[in-house]
Motif scaffolding. Structure first.
Motif: not given
Length: 146
Positions: A49-57, A95-101
Motif C-alpha cells: 500500500l505504501l508503494n501504491l501511494k508513492a507511485t500515485n503521487d 482495534y486501532l486505526e493507524f496511518p500506514l507509516k
C-alpha cells in the motif's frame, strides 16, 4: 530394590513433567508462529500500500481491489478508495486505526516482540531436552549399578 524405586521416580518425572512441558512449549510455539505469519503478511500488505501511494503521487484516493473473507471461507471482492489508514487488531478484541507509516512501525515492533518470545520458548525447549537427557543418563547409571 532401592535403585528400582529411583529409576521409576526418574521415569515418572520425565513422562509426567518434562514431556508435558515440551508439549506445552510446542503448542505455544505453533501459536506464536501463526501470529508471526499473520504479522508478516500484514507487513507485506502495508509495504504494498505504501508503494501504491508513492507511485500515485502520495494521494489517498487509490482504488484498491481486494478479496475479503466474510466468514466460513466465503470470499467477496472489496474496493477500497482511501488507503491512508489501516485498522489493526491490537489484542483483547480492540482495534486501532493507524496511518500506514505508523502501522508499519507498530507491526515491526510486534514482530520483534514475538521473535523474542519465540527465542525464549526455544531456549526453554533446549533446557527441557537437556534435563531429559540428564535424567536418562541418571537412569542408565542406576541400571548399571543394579
Amino acid at each position: 530394590m532401592e535403585t528400582d524405586k529411583e529409576i521409576i521416580k526418574y521415569e515418572t518425572f520425565i513422562n509426567d513433567i518434562l514431556k508435558e512441558d515440551l508439549k506445552l512449549y510446542d503448542y505455544k510455539l505453533s501459536k506464536l508462529n501463526e501470529e508471526l505469519t499473520q504479522y508478516y503478511e500484514l507487513k507485506s500488505t502495508i509495504k504494498h500500500l505504501l508503494n501504491l501511494k508513492a507511485t500515485n503521487d502520495g494521494t489517498n484516493s487509490i482504488d484498491v481491489k481486494s478479496l475479503m473473507d466474510v466468514g466460513c471461507n466465503f470470499m467477496m471482492e472489496a474496493h477500497v478508495e482511501d488507503v491512508s489508514n489501516i485498522i489493526i487488531h491490537v489484542g483483547l478484541e480492540y482495534y486501532l486505526e493507524f496511518p500506514l507509516k505508523e502501522a508499519d512501525k507498530y507491526v515491526e515492533s510486534r514482530i520483534e516482540m514475538l521473535m523474542k518470545q519465540v527465542e525464549h520458548l526455544k531456549s526453554l525447549v533446549i533446557e527441557t531436552k537437556a534435563k531429559i537427557k540428564i535424567c536418562l543418563i541418571g537412569i542408565g547409571e542406576l541400571q548399571k549399578m543394579n
